[in-house]
Write a protein that holds these residues in place. Structure first.
Motif, PDB file in Angstrom:
ATOM      1  N   LEU A   1      85.722  95.066  98.539  1.00 31.32           N
ATOM      2  CA  LEU A   1      86.404  94.679  97.304  1.00 31.32           C
ATOM      3  C   LEU A   1      86.789  95.912  96.480  1.00 31.32           C
ATOM      4  N   ASN A   2      85.863  96.849  96.348  1.00 30.40           N
ATOM      5  CA  ASN A   2      86.156  98.075  95.601  1.00 30.40           C
ATOM      6  C   ASN A   2      87.265  98.888  96.264  1.00 30.40           C
ATOM      7  N   PHE A   3      87.272  98.886  97.583  1.00 29.55           N
ATOM      8  CA  PHE A   3      88.327  99.601  98.311  1.00 29.55           C
ATOM      9  C   PHE A   3      89.697  99.000  98.000  1.00 29.55           C
ATOM     10  N   LEU A   4      89.784  97.663  98.015  1.00 29.22           N
ATOM     11  CA  LEU A   4      91.052  97.011  97.689  1.00 29.22           C
ATOM     12  C   LEU A   4      91.471  97.309  96.253  1.00 29.22           C
TER      13      LEU A   4
ATOM     14  N   GLU B   1      96.828  76.862  92.642  1.00 26.70           N
ATOM     15  CA  GLU B   1      97.648  76.471  93.778  1.00 26.70           C
ATOM     16  C   GLU B   1      97.584  77.495  94.894  1.00 26.70           C
ATOM     17  N   LYS B   2      97.610  78.771  94.502  1.00 26.00           N
ATOM     18  CA  LYS B   2      97.546  79.840  95.514  1.00 26.00           C
ATOM     19  C   LYS B   2      96.196  79.835  96.206  1.00 26.00           C
ATOM     20  N   TYR B   3      95.154  79.520  95.443  1.00 25.46           N
ATOM     21  CA  TYR B   3      93.821  79.456  96.040  1.00 25.46           C
ATOM     22  C   TYR B   3      93.765  78.386  97.120  1.00 25.46           C
ATOM     23  N   PHE B   4      94.317  77.210  96.831  1.00 25.06           N
ATOM     24  CA  PHE B   4      94.248  76.143  97.820  1.00 25.06           C
ATOM     25  C   PHE B   4      95.104  76.453  99.031  1.00 25.06           C
ATOM     26  N   LYS B   5      96.230  77.117  98.801  1.00 21.52           N
ATOM     27  CA  LYS B   5      97.024  77.497  99.958  1.00 21.52           C
ATOM     28  C   LYS B   5      96.268  78.483 100.824  1.00 21.52           C
ATOM     29  N   ARG B   6      95.565  79.417 100.198  1.00 23.57           N
ATOM     30  CA  ARG B   6      94.761  80.389 100.958  1.00 23.57           C
ATOM     31  C   ARG B   6      93.629  79.685 101.684  1.00 23.57           C
ATOM     32  N   THR B   7      92.986  78.750 100.996  1.00 24.31           N
ATOM     33  CA  THR B   7      91.852  78.066 101.613  1.00 24.31           C
ATOM     34  C   THR B   7      92.300  77.253 102.812  1.00 24.31           C
ATOM     35  N   SER B   8      93.440  76.552 102.668  1.00 24.44           N
ATOM     36  CA  SER B   8      93.905  75.760 103.800  1.00 24.44           C
ATOM     37  C   SER B   8      94.284  76.630 104.981  1.00 24.44           C
ATOM     38  N   SER B   9      94.648  77.880 104.726  1.00 24.41           N
ATOM     39  CA  SER B   9      94.975  78.770 105.835  1.00 24.41           C
ATOM     40  C   SER B   9      93.749  79.198 106.611  1.00 24.41           C
TER      41      SER B   9
ATOM     42  N   GLU C   1      99.106  82.769  80.694  1.00 27.51           N
ATOM     43  CA  GLU C   1      99.647  82.830  82.048  1.00 27.51           C
ATOM     44  C   GLU C   1      99.159  84.078  82.772  1.00 27.51           C
ATOM     45  N   GLN C   2      99.005  85.185  82.055  1.00 26.40           N
ATOM     46  CA  GLN C   2      98.528  86.415  82.676  1.00 26.40           C
ATOM     47  C   GLN C   2      97.097  86.280  83.148  1.00 26.40           C
ATOM     48  N   ALA C   3      96.270  85.590  82.328  1.00 33.09           N
ATOM     49  CA  ALA C   3      94.869  85.391  82.718  1.00 33.09           C
ATOM     50  C   ALA C   3      94.781  84.558  83.985  1.00 33.09           C
ATOM     51  N   LYS C   4      95.621  83.528  84.078  1.00 36.32           N
ATOM     52  CA  LYS C   4      95.616  82.696  85.288  1.00 36.32           C
ATOM     53  C   LYS C   4      96.111  83.495  86.497  1.00 36.32           C
ATOM     54  N   LYS C   5      97.121  84.321  86.256  1.00 38.43           N
ATOM     55  CA  LYS C   5      97.623  85.132  87.362  1.00 38.43           C
ATOM     56  C   LYS C   5      96.572  86.121  87.839  1.00 38.43           C
ATOM     57  N   ASN C   6      95.862  86.750  86.886  1.00 34.45           N
ATOM     58  CA  ASN C   6      94.787  87.676  87.262  1.00 34.45           C
ATOM     59  C   ASN C   6      93.692  86.970  88.038  1.00 34.45           C
ATOM     60  N   TYR C   7      93.377  85.756  87.621  1.00 35.54           N
ATOM     61  CA  TYR C   7      92.327  85.006  88.327  1.00 35.54           C
ATOM     62  C   TYR C   7      92.751  84.691  89.757  1.00 35.54           C
ATOM     63  N   GLN C   8      94.019  84.302  89.923  1.00 37.92           N
ATOM     64  CA  GLN C   8      94.508  84.005  91.268  1.00 37.92           C
ATOM     65  C   GLN C   8      94.477  85.251  92.155  1.00 37.92           C
ATOM     66  N   ILE C   9      94.891  86.384  91.583  1.00 44.25           N
ATOM     67  CA  ILE C   9      94.863  87.637  92.353  1.00 44.25           C
ATOM     68  C   ILE C   9      93.430  87.988  92.738  1.00 44.25           C
ATOM     69  N   HIS C  10      92.519  87.848  91.780  1.00 46.32           N
ATOM     70  CA  HIS C  10      91.105  88.157  92.013  1.00 46.32           C
ATOM     71  C   HIS C  10      90.520  87.247  93.094  1.00 46.32           C
ATOM     72  N   LEU C  11      90.783  85.953  92.958  1.00 49.37           N
ATOM     73  CA  LEU C  11      90.247  84.999  93.925  1.00 49.37           C
ATOM     74  C   LEU C  11      90.838  85.218  95.311  1.00 49.37           C
ATOM     75  N   THR C  12      92.136  85.497  95.372  1.00 46.45           N
ATOM     76  CA  THR C  12      92.776  85.737  96.666  1.00 46.45           C
ATOM     77  C   THR C  12      92.172  86.952  97.358  1.00 46.45           C
ATOM     78  N   ALA C  13      91.945  88.028  96.602  1.00 47.04           N
ATOM     79  CA  ALA C  13      91.346  89.228  97.188  1.00 47.04           C
ATOM     80  C   ALA C  13      89.943  88.946  97.698  1.00 47.04           C
ATOM     81  N   THR C  14      89.166  88.173  96.922  1.00 50.81           N
ATOM     82  CA  THR C  14      87.811  87.821  97.348  1.00 50.81           C
ATOM     83  C   THR C  14      87.823  87.031  98.648  1.00 50.81           C
ATOM     84  N   ILE C  15      88.714  86.039  98.734  1.00 50.82           N
ATOM     85  CA  ILE C  15      88.803  85.219  99.952  1.00 50.82           C
ATOM     86  C   ILE C  15      89.250  86.067 101.140  1.00 50.82           C
ATOM     87  N   ASP C  16      90.205  86.958 100.913  1.00 54.09           N
ATOM     88  CA  ASP C  16      90.675  87.815 102.017  1.00 54.09           C
ATOM     89  C   ASP C  16      89.560  88.713 102.545  1.00 54.09           C
TER      90      ASP C  16
END
Length: 607
Positions: free
Chosen positions: A222-225, A2-10, A176-191
């Motif tokens: 990415l490494n800096f973040l 869900e967070k990924y799609f919100k980021r993508t729509s932004s 749930e932690q794995a999904k949360k980590n994936y969302q954090i990872h994907l969000t950082a990549t998109i940013d």
């Protein structure tokens, strides 16, 4: 996700020039099972729903099944010399996907509507509907072979209705932690990708291996973040080897998603309104011809908007090829040449030619697509004409080009120019000729003029006037210590020419003219400029030039004389006979210096 799609729509907002305006936000349809439209001819596209709701919409339609009004009185339609109508027995043959629209008297495909990507092009069974009732075989053709688009869409529908095999179930099996980590990872990549796109930076480096000292902008960012954010760092550390989200293919997918969302915002902002097209040609680094297309329109808030739509590769730059490429790009975004109300190009023959130019080809199809020549470009062409008309002015710009080539031929000469200017600036500061302050007395060098950007000639003239004594010092050095006789001879010639009154007079004359036209050129290139204000600016500039012609001779002569006195250049007596350089004295008319400089140059250039 869900967070990924919100980021993508932004992304559809983030890549706009005015990203802070709320009017650019995309609005999705709200999903309610009871309000889903049954008639396939009236349904909105699946993409009109929020990405988080689209699978719910698909499941709801699949659970309801295809719209098959078997008891409907199907109307007859003329097919050639006979009348035909839809046969409800076809529901028995293709009952798992065939739908009938009462409003359009046409059949549609349920699974293709739900699952076929919009990027694969139009299909009558998805868009307008099929109604040629005497060609039942078209239904089987639509189904096609095992790997046809229809069968692929049907298999996706089957997978969606089997929860144990659907990707959502697979994700739910993870913690749930794995999904949360994936969302954090994907969000950082998109940013990171959004940042690089906004700054126009390259993604990849020459060496992206783990032991590389510089892995490129994307990986380094990415490494800096990860190093400066503990949450992101843990997500990166716990990511599996095949889920790093750093592959070039993933980068390209996210970039393409950003481009699609950005373009959708532009097209949605235009809506059903009219627009103008701005087209130009350019070559990329691989020497491929590209046609760039921009759209200019007035949005729903009454604001003038100008946005880049896309680049199209063209193998041929003739007018017909450019027109076909432009039509293809507009059709991709559901736009049409019939809605064009303005064309803006440069003066190239293939663009604005009266008989076979792109302008003419479009006007033949749409007489309302009025052509407007670029005002700033017209101004440059007018200045080019002035330069070519007056031999003295054309010679001036040729000398400026040679001067830049000689003075900037090597790093040593450029360093000499900077050092000499620094010394003279320090002396001027000590004597009080100039003042010090923030932003003043910056280090500058001779600015090379562009062939087609005549605004750059004004910058070259200003730099030469400011650096004149330092330029003379560099030329004197080349004259004495040049590598060969050709360099020494050229430096000697330039020294003699630039230290003449005629050169200084022409230099200051063009500085005054280009100073007026440069302000106009900058104003004409503003995005929010309108044609009424542009015509007013042209009128004001013409009046300023006329004022210089009427009252500017004495001021110009005083300015030139003061400059010559400062740099020990001989000022001729205006009542003496003018001695022409490089012309036959037998054929030359006996005129005074005043007549030559005032009538033959000052007045002629301002005609």
């Amino acid at each position: 996700m869900e967070k990924y799609f919100k980021r993508t729509s932004s992304l559809e907002i983030g890549f706009q020039n005015n990203s802070s305006t709320s009017s650019n936000k995309r609005r999705f349809l709200e999903f309610e099972v009871d309000n889903l439209i049954a008639d396939p001819g009236q349904r909105p596209k699946i993409s009109s729903y929020h990405p988080n709701d689209r699978d719910k919409v698909r499941c709801a339609y699949l659970q309801k099944g295809p719209c098959q009004p078997r008891t409907h009185d199907f109307p007859q339609t003329a097919c050639g010399s006979s009348f035909r109508r839809f046969n409800p027995n076809w529901f028995d043959d293709y009952g798992n996907w065939l739908e009938y629209s009462i409003s359009k008297d046409a059949v549609f495909c349920l699974c293709c509507y739900l699952m076929k990507p919009e990027t694969e092009g139009g299909d009558a069974f998805v868009t307008t509907g099929f109604s040629n009732w005497k060609k039942k075989e078209r239904l089987q053709i639509h189904v096609g072979i095992h790997d046809s688009a229809h069968n692929q869409a049907w298999r996706k529908c089957e997978a969606l209705m089997r929860p144990k095999q659907h990707i959502t179930a697979a994700i739910e099996k993870q913690s749930e932690q794995a999904k949360k980590n994936y969302q954090i990872h994907l969000t950082a990549t998109i940013d990171c990708i959004r940042f690089l796109l906004r700054q126009g930076l390259a993604f990849r480096g020459n060496d992206e291996t783990d032991d590389s000292v510089n892995q490129g902008n994307f990986l380094e960012l990415l490494n800096f973040l990860a190093q400066h954010n503990e949450e992101i760092g843990r997500a990166f550390k716990n990511a599996r080897g095949n889920l790093k989200l750093i592959a070039p293919s993933i980068q390209k997918d996210i970039v393409r998603a950003a481009a699609r969302e950005t373009t959708k915002v532009i097209v949605d902002d235009i809506g059903d309104e009219l627009f103008a097209v701005l087209v130009d040609e350019a070559r990329d680094i691989s020497i491929k011809e590209q046609m760039s297309v921009c759209l200019r329109y007035v949005n729903k808030e009454g604001q003038v908007r100008e946005h880049f739509l896309g680049l199209v590769h063209v193998s041929n730059t003739n007018a017909l090829s450019l027109k076909l490429a432009l039509e293809s790009l507009l059709e991709t975004h559901n736009l049409s040449l019939s809605r064009v109300r303005g064309q803006g190009y440069d003066g190239a023959s293939n663009m604005q030619g009266e008989f076979n130019g792109l302008k003419t080809l479009i006007l033949k199809e749409n007489s309302y697509a009025f052509y407007v020549h670029c005002f700033a470009h017209q101004l440059q062409l007018a200045l080019v004409t002035v330069a070519k008309k007056q031999v003295e002015i054309a010679l001036l710009f040729n000398l400026l080009t040679n001067l830049c080539n000689v003075v900037g031929a090597s790093c040593k000469r450029r360093d000499m120019l900077r050092d000499s200017q620094m010394t003279k600036t320090i002396e001027a500061l000590k004597s009080g000729e100039i003042s010090s302050g923030r932003g003043l007395n910056q280090e500058i060098a001779l600015k090379r003029a562009g062939d087609t950007r005549w605004g750059s000639h004004y910058g070259t003239i200003l730099r030469l006037i400011s650096l004149f004594p330092s330029v003379v010092n560099v030329l004197e050095y080349v004259e004495e210590d040049g590598n060969n006789s050709e360099q020494r001879a050229e430096a000697c010639h330039l020294l003699n020419v630039i230290q003449s009154f005629e050169f200084i007079f022409n230099l200051h004359l063009m500085k005054n003219i280009l100073g007026v036209t440069n302000e106009l050129s900058q104003a004409l290139q503003r995005n929010d400029q309108d044609i009424v204000n542009a015509m007013a600016l042209v009128k004001v500039s013409k009046q300023r030039l006329q004022n210089i012609r009427d009252d500017g001779w004495s001021l110009l002569l005083d300015e030139v004389s003061l400059f010559c006195d400062k740099h020990d250049i001989t000022v001729p007596i205006m009542d003496d006979i003018f001695v022409s350089q490089g012309r036959s004295r037998h054929k030359a008319q006996k005129i005074s210096n005043l007549h030559h400089f005032q009538v033959e140059i000052f007045y002629q250039v301002r005609l």
